[in-house]
Design a protein around this motif. Structure first.
Motif, PDB file in Angstrom:
ATOM      1  N   ILE A 223     -68.647   0.594  70.804  1.00 21.60           N
ATOM      2  CA  ILE A 223     -68.188   1.552  71.815  1.00 21.60           C
ATOM      3  C   ILE A 223     -68.958   2.867  71.679  1.00 21.60           C
ATOM      4  O   ILE A 223     -69.417   3.447  72.659  1.00 21.60           O
TER       5      ILE A 223
ATOM      6  N   MET B 251     -69.586  -0.940  79.618  1.00 30.49           N
ATOM      7  CA  MET B 251     -70.825  -0.219  79.356  1.00 30.49           C
ATOM      8  C   MET B 251     -70.606   1.292  79.382  1.00 30.49           C
ATOM      9  O   MET B 251     -71.422   2.053  78.866  1.00 30.49           O
ATOM     10  N   SER B 252     -69.509   1.725  80.012  1.00 28.53           N
ATOM     11  CA  SER B 252     -69.192   3.157  79.956  1.00 28.53           C
ATOM     12  C   SER B 252     -68.591   3.507  78.606  1.00 28.53           C
ATOM     13  O   SER B 252     -68.281   4.657  78.345  1.00 28.53           O
TER      14      SER B 252
ATOM     15  N   GLU C 216     -68.416  -7.607  87.233  1.00 27.87           N
ATOM     16  CA  GLU C 216     -69.331  -6.472  87.060  1.00 27.87           C
ATOM     17  C   GLU C 216     -68.579  -5.162  86.885  1.00 27.87           C
ATOM     18  O   GLU C 216     -69.056  -4.265  86.187  1.00 27.87           O
TER      19      GLU C 216
ATOM     20  N   PHE D 108     -80.181  -0.022  81.189  1.00 26.97           N
ATOM     21  CA  PHE D 108     -80.212  -1.397  81.673  1.00 26.97           C
ATOM     22  C   PHE D 108     -80.005  -1.403  83.168  1.00 26.97           C
ATOM     23  O   PHE D 108     -79.078  -0.753  83.678  1.00 26.97           O
TER      24      PHE D 108
ATOM     25  N   ASP E  37     -79.490  -4.261  86.213  1.00 26.22           N
ATOM     26  CA  ASP E  37     -79.369  -5.683  86.512  1.00 26.22           C
ATOM     27  C   ASP E  37     -79.514  -5.887  88.015  1.00 26.22           C
ATOM     28  O   ASP E  37     -78.567  -5.687  88.762  1.00 26.22           O
TER      29      ASP E  37
ATOM     30  N   ARG F  98     -72.424   2.415  73.134  1.00 28.95           N
ATOM     31  CA  ARG F  98     -72.424   2.400  74.596  1.00 28.95           C
ATOM     32  C   ARG F  98     -72.139   3.786  75.162  1.00 28.95           C
ATOM     33  O   ARG F  98     -72.656   4.160  76.204  1.00 28.95           O
ATOM     34  N   ARG F  99     -71.268   4.501  74.479  1.00 33.40           N
ATOM     35  CA  ARG F  99     -70.900   5.824  74.996  1.00 33.40           C
ATOM     36  C   ARG F  99     -72.062   6.802  74.932  1.00 33.40           C
ATOM     37  O   ARG F  99     -72.122   7.749  75.711  1.00 33.40           O
TER      38      ARG F  99
ATOM     39  N   PHE G 130     -75.534  -2.053  88.076  1.00 34.27           N
ATOM     40  CA  PHE G 130     -75.199  -3.431  88.415  1.00 34.27           C
ATOM     41  C   PHE G 130     -75.628  -3.787  89.833  1.00 34.27           C
ATOM     42  O   PHE G 130     -75.721  -2.927  90.708  1.00 34.27           O
TER      43      PHE G 130
ATOM     44  N   MET H 237     -76.352   3.917  75.787  1.00 34.69           N
ATOM     45  CA  MET H 237     -76.639   2.927  76.817  1.00 34.69           C
ATOM     46  C   MET H 237     -76.088   3.324  78.169  1.00 34.69           C
ATOM     47  O   MET H 237     -75.031   3.934  78.272  1.00 34.69           O
ATOM     48  N   GLY H 238     -76.842   2.930  79.199  1.00 33.87           N
ATOM     49  CA  GLY H 238     -76.342   3.069  80.561  1.00 33.87           C
ATOM     50  C   GLY H 238     -76.709   1.806  81.294  1.00 33.87           C
ATOM     51  O   GLY H 238     -77.706   1.164  80.961  1.00 33.87           O
ATOM     52  N   MET H 239     -75.866   1.413  82.279  1.00 30.58           N
ATOM     53  CA  MET H 239     -76.200   0.161  82.959  1.00 30.58           C
ATOM     54  C   MET H 239     -75.899   0.284  84.441  1.00 30.58           C
ATOM     55  O   MET H 239     -74.899   0.866  84.852  1.00 30.58           O
TER      56      MET H 239
ATOM     57  N   ARG I 253     -73.963   7.310  87.603  1.00 32.87           N
ATOM     58  CA  ARG I 253     -72.961   7.035  86.582  1.00 32.87           C
ATOM     59  C   ARG I 253     -73.616   6.561  85.292  1.00 32.87           C
ATOM     60  O   ARG I 253     -73.249   6.984  84.201  1.00 32.87           O
TER      61      ARG I 253
ATOM     62  N   PHE J 193     -66.608   9.296  85.101  1.00 32.43           N
ATOM     63  CA  PHE J 193     -65.794   8.354  84.317  1.00 32.43           C
ATOM     64  C   PHE J 193     -66.299   8.119  82.886  1.00 32.43           C
ATOM     65  O   PHE J 193     -65.536   8.268  81.935  1.00 32.43           O
ATOM     66  N   PRO J 194     -67.599   7.776  82.698  1.00 32.93           N
ATOM     67  CA  PRO J 194     -68.057   7.525  81.330  1.00 32.93           C
ATOM     68  C   PRO J 194     -67.905   8.757  80.443  1.00 32.93           C
ATOM     69  O   PRO J 194     -67.683   8.633  79.239  1.00 32.93           O
TER      70      PRO J 194
ATOM     71  N   SER K 132     -76.987  -6.090  75.865  1.00 31.57           N
ATOM     72  CA  SER K 132     -75.959  -5.049  76.010  1.00 31.57           C
ATOM     73  C   SER K 132     -74.648  -5.497  75.347  1.00 31.57           C
ATOM     74  O   SER K 132     -73.658  -4.805  75.395  1.00 31.57           O
TER      75      SER K 132
END
Lengths: 702, 356, 312
Positions: B114, A282-283, A275, B200, B202, B117-118, B125, B121-123, B190, B142-143, B88
């Motif tokens: 990439i 995903m980042s 994960e 997303f 999960d 996603r940048r 966990f 999208m966000g996910m 994040r 970080f992202p 994803s």
């Protein structure tokens, strides 16, 4: 009946043992066969292949030596005009390439070294010897020891607080006051370069292995061999390829220190939670960002253990590296031993341990250091360390200048205390050894006679008296029972290589040393481990002892061992045992202390006594881990057999490896002998690891 | 199977879906590539299974519209997380089409992926997946830093996110120093830092204690009210699905058994399997007034003086309605009466067995 | 490397332009002197280094194995070797010369002896009457036996890689095989440890040793075996019942040395130390406990009359 036999490994082992003994009995030593322990190298004393296989690859060492020499010196050559000689000389391109690499490594070592203790090579590199001759002032003066120590204390304080500062300060002050500053700094410069290269190299290889299964598969045996091969056996190749000097020592150290880094990097990367990797993806991380920003940091714990291992391995190599020209403490230590200055050698050994502990703790503290983004620091706060450093430098230099007047022509205690001019406890240590020899030697005589006649000699005869067919049956049979046909073939192949070289008899003798050391060190280590695991404090002390013993050069206790037990197999075993005991002790403690508390509580609640709990719960659960410790004990024992050969009378592989050091053609001999030892290690490694893995799975611990 | 059935009342139809999946398969097994080649790209479920293949996702098709929250519900091994990972693109899809804002996700090269996603999208966990070596602040930044934003700007932006998820004061904590709920707040912050369109999640709350889980669900609803993202939310908790979802997709063995609005699922379970879940559900907590109201009878003069909103959960109005002998009018946001609630319909909801 | 070479040649050109040498000058590249693991050799390395430095040369000390050093000289990793012992290193030296790259740079005045012997206390306390004559050994095997020697007296020989089966053959040839056995030590350290231990315990010990060596200071007596004659060794066709010959102590150099450093080479080839002088050097370290460097400095200061002539 047949089914139960298939189930019960115990029955299978019993049958194997019966077959083995029968074979030993059926194929006795031919009457005309002499164990090849003399200078002769050929093993063809027997035509009976069941007794000894023919040495079909006896040509390999010489072929290898010729091959390497050809590639190094004659393969591609160019004629170059030499100004000094005023004639053309032919230069080997390969040699020029390896020597350039040497030069590169040496440059870094020398530059760090000369900043620490002064010198002129760095300036020569950028100018020339003629420039130095014309400008005698042009040399790096070196830093006063007070400055280096002060800076190290500051570093320690910033990284790990007061305790670390005191530890670092005390260690460096000890080294300085005992007059070992210069050799210690020489060693430090080598270790810093070798460790950095090992870490970077290990990281890169670990990453490559993680990314490609192919690389991983190719790397695995190479790492296995590099870790089990005695360091002595690749000293000559290092010296032929790279020349004598600190660089060769550093490169040999790198070969020895890199494998654990690779393994731990790979392990760390593999154990990053999926994960976390997905979070990185995903980042929007690129491949590189994912590796360096997410995976490597997330694998930090394992990688740090790797760095730690690298530093320990580097310091463990300090003495051995000095055999091919590394200067510093190791070199001084060997010279002290050669002059039988035991007290001095002991002090030098302590210096190595202190350096190991200091570097170990500093590196750990550095790795755990957090960064504070919000600390709103003023200018003076932000640059506080730089100011302190400048102050230390100024004060140190000033002190050194004052020292010049105070001490006059004598030793400037505020600059660098000259080698061997500091404090010393030599006379006490020597007196202690005197006392030991005079009061223990005679009382030990009867014991020695008994051990030799009733224990060692029979075991050695039994090992040497094994016919090859019986050895193969036993080893491959064990392989089959533990890991099926595949394991049997793997260990069989290792064994076959050893059997086809000219040194089977000697390999058996080496096996005899390892077996005895294993019994003594394994049982002592496990027993001590069980006792220490009872208490937190005892465990901690025992683990610190392990670290100390592991970095304290084993060469030093060879001499007292000889003084008490003379040049004999007993002395060899006495020298091997303490070192081989380290992993048995360490793994037993770790294994026992990692048994889950819930299970321990469950045991306590079912009303078992402490003893019962140990025997029926803790030991079985810790056993797979302890077996890995036993595995390491074998590896350590194999490494020490070579050092044991420095005592003498061993008639084993180690003796020849030691001899190959002094043999210009020893490059091939050393490597093949080293492979023999490595393969013996890998056989044990394969068997025990397979078994431990299976047990762990059975216990649900994997 | 309920493919296109059960559209919500939300804004759709005019716009193209944000996520559009058509016939997604995710099949595990070494023989998969060769089997597909043999069958000329066609997938024969039975024969594949006989060859030892395992279907993680079996022919999933659905769409998610802007601002909609689709909750994928299923027990462990049902393929719900695999489905999420297909969309994803954390895992490769064996076959099928996935369009994100009309663009073919599976055809994107790594650079395009990439970029997607940048920016989009966000996910979040299940195990939070925070970077252990970074502080709360660094994790959230970080992202942004990965995108190339300057340290200063990213830290500022991350600080704003910290306020959003109510973690002020813990900026410099490491994940290991936080409770599970707090860690997931970091995970949420994040995933939102880059202001993604698609979110997303999960099983984001599965690892949390029940009390904290409830608190986080409320927090999540608050955030969604604020941000109105397009959401794909995976959970194994049917109650959670009912609580949060605009629509629910129920999965079993890789197959979407039913996809519909919560009320429709509760009232009209499509399969036995779905019914097993709905039987246990306290319907008054799920159904809204609009789900059970009857048509306004023009003849009835005696309407109650109280009014209930159409989107109110039955549970919240039950007592009022039961105490009222006359039918209670149900009104929409504008105050217009759209139906009536009788005592009997409430009693049906509370005590009746599934009469439909 | 290239940079250094270019810089070196430009500076070389500059120096040539300003100083007009009468004869070819020594290169400024350092002369690499090997140090091994015994004190006389290390002190002498620093002594010779000091002599070179007094002539304006740069020197560098390289730690090297005493056998491997000849290969290193051939490759140019080391420039010279100043203690080539006939019996121990003769073979490596001639092998390297044969392959090319190593030249013979003359012989020291000192002669060497490598032989089995006993520490002085064995003679002083008359542990085996009749020593140092070898015949005395016949009657005192018990004095020299150890726990693992199987009831026989023990000869402690150096590592087998030093002289192979020389000693076992000699024991056999002298008819001592029933009373004596040979054990190979792992290295010089083991020999010294045994000597020290035997002395502390006033025990008998037959051990391989050589002179000049630091053990000379404590007193060490070599056993007098039947005299060495040409061809008496087994390898040369004899029965091997003879002792070791007095050997020479040579100097070796890389073949380029005379051309790159003509003056230094001339001095090096003239250098000749006596047994006594070598003993002095070792004693400064082993008895007076000086460091090798200090010992060399002191020796050079005290013996200017000895070494100055080499440089002229």
């Amino acid at each position: 009946m047949l089914n139960s036999f298939k189930q019960s490994k115990l029955q299978q082992f019993a049958l194997l043992l019966v077959v083995f003994i029968t074979l030993c009995w059926l194929v006795p030593k031919p009457d005309d066969y002499k164990y090849l322990v003399s200078a002769a190298t050929s093993n063809t004393g027997s035509d009976n292949w069941l007794w000894r296989l023919p040495d079909l690859i006896a040509w390999l060492p010489l072929w290898l030596a010729d091959g390497i020499n050809y590639v190094m010196f004659d393969w591609i050559t160019v004629d170059v005009y030499n100004e000094d000689l005023e004639e053309n000389e032919s230069i080997s391109v390969v040699k020029e390439i390896t020597r350039s690499l040497s030069w590169f490594v040496l440059f870094f070592i020398q530059t760090i070294r000369e900043f620490l203790v002064g010198g002129l090579k760095t300036i020569v590199t950028f100018t020339s010897w003629d420039f130095i001759n014309d400008n005698p002032w042009a040399k790096l003066p070196g830093l006063p020891w007070t400055v280096v120590t002060g800076a190290a204390i500051l570093l320690g304080f910033n990284l790990g607080g007061r305790f670390l500062a005191i530890l670092v300060g005390a260690s460096l002050t000890y080294i300085s006051l005992f007059g070992q500053w210069e050799p210690a700094m020489k060693t430090l410069s080598l270790v810093l370069v070798a460790a950095s290269i090992s870490v970077v190299f290990g990281l890169l290889l670990g990453i490559a292995a993680y990314r490609s299964k192919l690389v991983e598969a190719a790397l695995s045996p190479v790492l296995g061999i590099a870790q089990t091969m005695p360091q002595f056996s690749y000293l000559v190749p290092m010296f032929v390829l790279f020349g004598l000097g600190d660089h060769a020592g550093a490169l040999a150290t790198i070969v020895f220190a890199t494998p654990p880094m690779v393994r731990l990097t790979l392990l760390g990367l593999k154990s990053v939670p999926s994960e976390v990797v997905e979070a990185g993806l995903m980042s929007g991380c690129t491949r590189r960002q994912l590796m360096f920003g997410v995976m490597l940091p997330a694998a930090r714990q394992n990688i740090l253990v790797g760095v730690n291992q690298v530093i320990m391995q580097c310091l463990a190599m300090v003495v051995i590296a000095s055999l091919i020209g590394a200067t510093g403490i190791g070199d001084d230590l060997l010279k002290a031993l050669n002059g039988l200055k035991l007290g001095k050698a002991f002090e030098l050994g302590v210096c190595i341990v202190l350096m190991a502990i200091t570097l170990d703790k500093l590196s750990l503290a550095w790795a755990n250091k957090p960064i504070d983004y919000f600390a709103d620091l003023s200018f003076s706060q932000r640059h506080r360390n730089k100011f302190i450093l400048l102050a230390i430098l100024a004060a140190g230099v000033l002190l050194a200048l004052i020292g010049r007047y105070v001490f006059g022509d004598g030793i400037n205690y505020f600059f660098i205390i000259d080698t061997n001019k500091g404090l010393t406890t030599e006379s006490y240590l020597d007196a202690g050894i005197d006392w030991m020899v005079t009061s223990w030697f005679q009382p030990l005589e009867a014991f020695k006679a008994w051990v030799f006649v009733d224990v060692l000699e029979p075991v050695r005869s039994a090992f040497r008296g094994m016919p090859a067919i019986a050895t193969f049956t036993l080893v491959m049979g064990v392989g089959y029972i533990i890991g099926g046909v595949r394991s049997a073939l793997v260990v069989g192949a290792y064994l076959l290589f050893i059997a086809l070289t000219a040194w089977w008899d000697r390999a058996l003798t080496t096996a005899y040393f390892v077996a005895i050391a294993l019994v003594i060190a394994g049982s002592l280590g496990a027993l001590l481990g069980i006792l220490c695991a009872r208490s937190n404090r005892a465990s901690k002390v025992a683990l610190i002892m392990c670290d100390t013993l592991q970095t304290f050069p084993s060469f030093i206790y060879l001499i007292p061992a000889i003084m008490l037990f003379q040049v004999s197999n007993i002395a060899v075993l006495i020298a091997i045992t303490p070192y081989a005991m380290i992993p048995a002790l360490r793994y037993t403690i770790e294994g026992l202390r990692n048994v889950s508390p819930a299970l321990q509580d469950a045991g306590s609640m079912s009303g078992v006594s402490r003893m019962q709990r140990l025997i029926s719960i803790e030991l079985p659960l810790a056993f797979p881990h302890i077996v890995l410790g036993i595995n390491q004990t074998v590896m350590f024992a194999l490494a020490m057999v070579i050092i044991g050969a420095m005592i003498g009378s061993t008639e084993d592989l180690g003796e020849l490896i030691l001899g190959s050091l002094s043999d210009a053609q020893g490059i091939g001999k050393g490597l093949i002998l080293g492979l023999n030892v490595a393969f013996m290690g890998l056989i044990i490694d394969h068997l025990l690891n397979t078994w431990a893995r299976e047990r762990k799975e059975a216990l649900g611990l994997a | 199977m309920a493919g296109e059935a059960g559209m919500t009342t939300k804004n759709q139809a005019k716009k193209q879906p944000v996520i559009k999946c058509k016939g997604i398969y995710k099949i595990f097994g070494e023989a998969v590539p060769s089997l597909i080649r043999e069958n000329n790209g066609a997938i024969d479920v039975e024969s594949f299974k006989q060859q030892g293949c395992i279907f993680g996702v079996n022919d999933a098709s659905f769409e998610v519209y802007e601002g909609e929250m689709l909750v994928v519900m299923g027990l462990s091994g049902s393929g719900k997380s695999t489905l999420l990972r297909c969309i994803s693109r954390l895992t490769d899809t064996t076959s099928g089409n996935i369009l994100i804002d009309g663009e073919d996700l599976l055809a994107m090269n790594s650079k395009e992926l990439i970029e997607l996603r940048r920016n989009k999208m966000g996910m979040v966990f299940q195990s939070f997946a925070l970077l252990p070596h970074k502080t709360v602040l660094e994790n959230i930044a970080f992202p942004l830093q990965v995108k190339g934003m300057s340290t200063k700007e990213s830290i500022e932006r991350a600080s704003a996110m910290i306020d959003l998820v109510s973690l002020s004061g813990r900026e410099n904590y490491y994940p290991r120093q936080l409770s599970g709920g707090q860690q997931q707040r970091v995970g949420i912050a994040r995933s939102l830092a880059v202001e993604p369109d698609i979110w997303f999640l999960d099983e984001p709350f599965s690892a949390l204690d029940p009390l904290i889980r409830k608190e986080m669900q409320d927090e999540f609803l608050r955030l969604q009210g604020l941000l109105n993202k397009t959401i794909l939310f995976v959970t194994h908790d049917f109650d959670e699905a009912l609580r949060l979802a605009d629509r629910i997709a129920i999965m079993k063995d890789g197959v979407i058994e039913q996809i519909d609005a919560p009320a429709n699922i509760v009232l009209n379970p499509a399969t036995e399997y779905v019914a097993k879940f709905t039987n246990e559900v306290p319907r008054e907590k799920v159904l809204k007034c609009s789900d059970v109201m009857e048509k306004e009878d023009k003849n009835t003069k005696k309407m109650s003086s109280i009014k209930v909103p159409a989107n109110a959960i039955i549970e919240t109005v039950a007592e009022e309605v039961l105490n009222e002998s006359k039918p209670v009018p149900v009104v929409d946001e504008t105050g217009k009466t759209v139906g009536v609630l009788n005592r009997t319909s409430i009693i049906h909801v509370l005590f009746g067995k599934h009469e439909h | 490397m290239k940079l250094t070479k270019i810089l070196a040649s430009t500076t070389l050109a500059a120096t040539l332009a300003f100083s007009a040498p009468a004869f070819a000058e020594d290169s400024s590249q350092p002369i690499k002197i090997p140090t091994h693991n015994w004190s006389s050799q290390i002190v002498m390395a620093h002594v010779i280094g000091g002599i070179f430095q007094s002539m304006g040369n740069n020197v560098e000390y390289v730690t090297a194995d005493s056998q491997a050093v000849y290969e290193a000289i051939r490759n140019g990793d080391v420039t010279i070797s100043h203690e080539v012992w006939q019996s121990t290193f003769g073979k490596s030296f001639y092998n390297a010369m044969e392959k090319g790259g190593v030249i013979d740079a003359g012989t020291h005045a000192a002669t060497t002896l490598e032989e089995m012997g006993v520490p002085k206390h064995v003679i002083d306390n008359n542990l085996c009457p009749g020593l140092p004559n070898w015949e005395a050994l016949k009657n005192c095997k018990d004095v020299f036996k150890t726990a693992d020697s199987g009831g026989k007296g023990r000869w402690l020989e150096g590592p087998q890689s030093w002289h192979g089966d020389l000693m076992p053959v000699r024991v056999e040839a002298l008819g001592l095989a029933d009373d004596y056995t040979v054990t190979f030590a792992g290295g010089a350290d083991a020999l010294w440890a045994e000597i020290a231990s035997a002395k502390k315990d006033n025990r008998g010990l037959i051990v391989f040793n050589w002179t000049p060596n630091f053990t000379d200071a404590d007193g060490f007596v070599f056993i007098e075996f039947p005299e060495y004659k040409e061809g008496c060794r087994k390898a040369d066709g004899g029965d091997g019942s003879c002792g070791s010959p007095k050997g020479w102590l040579k100097k070796a150099a890389n073949y380029k040395f005379p051309k790159t450093h003509p003056a230094a080479y001339t001095a090096f080839s003239k250098i000749s130390f006596t047994t006594k002088q070598i003993g002095q050097m070792a004693a400064l370290v082993d008895i007076d406990k000086m460091t090798h460097k200090d010992a060399a400095k002191k020796w050079l200061a005290d013996n200017e009359a000895v070494w100055k002539p080499f440089t002229q």
